[in-house]
Design an enzyme around this catalytic site. Structure first.
Site, PDB file in Angstrom:
ATOM      1  N   GLY A 223       0.812  -1.300   0.121  1.00 39.71           N
ATOM      2  CA  GLY A 223       0.019  -0.050   0.146  1.00 39.71           C
ATOM      3  C   GLY A 223       0.911   1.152   0.017  1.00 39.71           C
ATOM      4  CB  SER A 224       0.032   4.767   0.820  1.00 36.53           C
ATOM      5  OG  SER A 224      -0.321   4.680   2.263  1.00 36.53           O
ATOM      6  CB  VAL A 227      -0.429   2.837   5.447  1.00 39.04           C
ATOM      7  CG1 VAL A 227      -1.130   1.850   6.222  1.00 39.04           C
ATOM      8  CG2 VAL A 227      -1.909   3.934   5.079  1.00 39.04           C
ATOM      9  N   GLY A 228       2.464   2.553   5.251  1.00 40.06           N
ATOM     10  CA  GLY A 228       3.800   1.552   5.442  1.00 40.06           C
ATOM     11  C   GLY A 228       4.438   2.061   6.529  1.00 40.06           C
ATOM     12  CD  GLU A 245       7.296  -5.135  -2.167  1.00 40.09           C
ATOM     13  OE1 GLU A 245       7.533  -4.089  -2.683  1.00 40.09           O
ATOM     14  OE2 GLU A 245       8.139  -5.882  -1.950  1.00 40.09           O
ATOM     15  CB  CYS A 279       3.139  -0.060  -6.902  1.00 41.63           C
ATOM     16  SG  CYS A 279       3.469  -1.868  -6.814  1.00 41.63           S
ATOM     17  CD  GLN A 326      -5.502   7.204  -6.881  1.00 41.68           C
ATOM     18  OE1 GLN A 326      -5.270   6.889  -5.865  1.00 41.68           O
ATOM     19  NE2 GLN A 326      -4.615   8.002  -7.509  1.00 41.68           N
TER      20      GLN A 326
HETATM   21  C1  UN1 Z   1       2.412  -5.990 -11.583  1.00 37.09           C
HETATM   22  O1  UN1 Z   1       2.797  -5.080 -12.125  1.00 37.09           O
HETATM   23  O2  UN1 Z   1       2.061  -7.095 -12.338  1.00 37.09           O
HETATM   24  O3  UN1 Z   1       0.550  -2.852  -5.957  1.00 37.09           O
HETATM   25  C2  UN1 Z   1       2.142  -6.189 -10.455  1.00 37.09           C
HETATM   26  C3  UN1 Z   1       1.142  -3.019  -6.923  1.00 37.09           C
HETATM   27  C4  UN1 Z   1       2.412  -4.281  -7.165  1.00 37.09           C
HETATM   28  C5  UN1 Z   1       1.756  -5.200  -7.926  1.00 37.09           C
HETATM   29  C6  UN1 Z   1       2.128  -4.917  -9.450  1.00 37.09           C
HETATM   30  N1  UN1 Z   1       2.465  -4.810  -5.764  1.00 37.09           N
HETATM   31  O4  UN1 Z   1       0.703  -2.476  -8.091  1.00 37.09           O
END
Ligand code: UN1
Length: 476
Positions: A223-224, A227-228, A245, A279, A326
């Site tokens: 997530g963001s 929050v992380g 992540e 992401c 968003q």
């Molecule tokens: C992808 O690009 O195939 O939250 C996956 C996200 C990543 C996953 C991307 N954790 O966008």
């Protein structure tokens, strides 16, 4: 109301929330239970009670359950993909593909149940041998974002269960539908009571209860950054294992010698597919002088043809933005980019769909510099900007000049530049002649710098987070 799953039982709550379709905001998908602190605590206690038996269950038992989940996901991919597209807004093609990916992840970790191995080493002392084995952690708290409502939960839940942990799962508030279906599938697949618990609800209630609980051994979060970092602080107080992540500001470098059509395809896919809400999105397009004019012209042409509309319509290339909040962020960044001197080459305006929805034409900015906010901060929407550079060296330097380090890409036909970029790019994942987004399910996923924290996700590397190592010394 779609209930919570706690200790093998479906539990309704006093409070439930509507889940709405971003392609048609008047359409309510369903009502979903919102857990309070007491329900979340009950889920954590159930997971703790279920842990010893699950941890010592035979691999064949775990294999069969995870494999059944994979079969069910693949068999129902159109139905689940449709629900995914209705609640999150990515196109039906993307929704179905994501469901297939979730099935493949469960299949992979079903197999991994049978392939767990250790190491046997000679000791440095006489008559002693050393055995290194892996053991499960205990209760794992899983907190997931809204942008991949079935794939990201799967790539955390499947390895957690595979390596013998029990789970308390809190999905993003925006996408309880796919989470609920996954819980229902796990339940029908015969997961023992308490091994997997679903607690839908608010981060401030459910999330914080998970973070404060004594019984939670590890937390995995996507997530963001905001929050992380809150999660990191809570976990460090408890000395708890942690995997984060977070964002990206991923560069796609386009060199003079690139295949132009391929470069445009990769830029469009990486920047705008899944409505740019990845992401791993290619949000910074870093282009050398010799191809700049041709690349911009072709890319602009392509952007104009992208059809934005209802996620379920067959002709739609780009679905709606996932939520009003968003959309507001996307529009704010479009304004910021303009105000700082970016040239809006195309898109960036709201589009009328067949129904009321959050439709935004993908925005392409040129004439941006790497120090502008549009190139420093993650937008998480269909917004990309082009940075013009002299040569490879400047492209590489600009691509690394960011606080993020998730993914990077290069479009080139030169082995020399491709090799150099792979070696010197400060990112966890590097793509050559591919979009930065769209990864395989069986290899490690994760980044560097502020993008990620803790061990990698996915593939066999997932064992690093979801298990702990024991070293035994044995005198014969
Ligand atoms: C992808 O690009 O195939 O939250 C996956 C996200 C990543 C996953 C991307 N954790 O966008």
């Amino acid at each position: 109301m779609k209930p919570l799953l706690i200790d093998g039982a479906w539990v309704t709550t006093a409070h439930a929330e509507e889940n709405r379709n971003p392609s048609n905001t008047s359409e309510v998908i369903d009502l979903y239970a919102h857990a309070g602190r007491a329900e979340t605590q009950a889920a954590i206690e159930a997971a703790a009670r279920a842990f010893p038996d699950w941890a010592s269950s035979i691999p064949q038992f775990r294999f069969e359950i995870l494999n059944r989940v994979a079969n069910e996901l693949i068999g129902r991919k159109t139905e689940i993909g449709t629900l995914l597209s209705r609640e999150e807004g990515k196109t039906l093609r993307e929704g179905i593909a994501e469901t297939e990916r979730a099935a493949n992840i469960f299949r992979f970790f079903a197999g991994e149940c049978l392939r767990q191995a250790g190491e046997l080493l000679p000791s440095v002392r006489p008559d002693v041998s050393v055995e290194v084995t892996r053991e499960p952690l205990g209760v794992v708290g899983i907190i997931t974002p809204w942008n991949f409502p079935i794939a990201i939960p799967s790539w955390k839940i499947a390895p957690a269960l595979c390596y013998g942990n029990t789970v308390v799962f809190k999905p993003a508030e925006l996408v309880p539908g796919c989470a609920w279906v996954l819980a229902d599938i796990l339940q029908s697949a015969g997961i023992p009571k308490g091994v997997f618990n679903l607690v839908t609800g608010k981060g401030s209630v459910v999330g914080n209860t998970i973070l404060e609980a004594e019984d939670v051994e590890a937390v995995t979060f996507t997530g963001s950054q905001g929050v992380g970092s809150h999660i990191a602080q809570a976990c460090s107080r408890h000395m708890r294992k942690l995997q984060l992540e977070m964002g990206g500001k991923n560069p796609l470098v386009v060199l003079d010698d690139a295949d132009l059509d391929l470069a445009v395809d990769c830029a469009v896919d990486g920047a705008f597919y899944s409505t740019g809400q990845r992401c791993t999105a290619s949000s910074r397009l870093i282009v050398t002088e010799g191809i700049y004019g041709r690349f911009i012209e072709k890319l602009t042409e392509r952007c104009r043809t992208l059809k934005v509309g209802d996620a379920l319509d067959a002709g739609t290339d780009i679905g709606p933005v996932a939520s009003a909040a968003q959309l507001e962020t996307d529009l704010k960044y479009i304004e910021i980019a303009r105000a700082q001197g970016g040239n809006l080459r195309c898109g960036g305006d709201l589009v009328k769909g067949s129904n009321e929805g959050y439709f935004l034409q993908p925005a392409l900015f040129t004439d941006t510099t790497n120090d502008m906010r549009i190139n420093r901060e993650e937008v998480f929407g269909p917004v990309a900007s082009v940075i013009r550079v002299r040569d490879f060296e400047e492209a590489l330097a600009k691509s690394n000049d960011t606080e993020f380090g998730l993914c990077s890409g290069i479009m080139t036909t030169s082995l020399k530049y491709a090799s150099h970029f792979r070696k010197d790019s400060q990112a966890g994942m590097v793509m050559v002649n591919l979009p930065t987004a769209g990864v395989d399910y069986h290899v490690p996923f994760g980044g560097r710098k502020s993008s990620s924290y803790g061990p990698r996700e996915q593939g066999r590397y997932a064992a690093e987070f979801f298990s702990t190592v024991k070293t035994s010394y044995i005198r014969a």
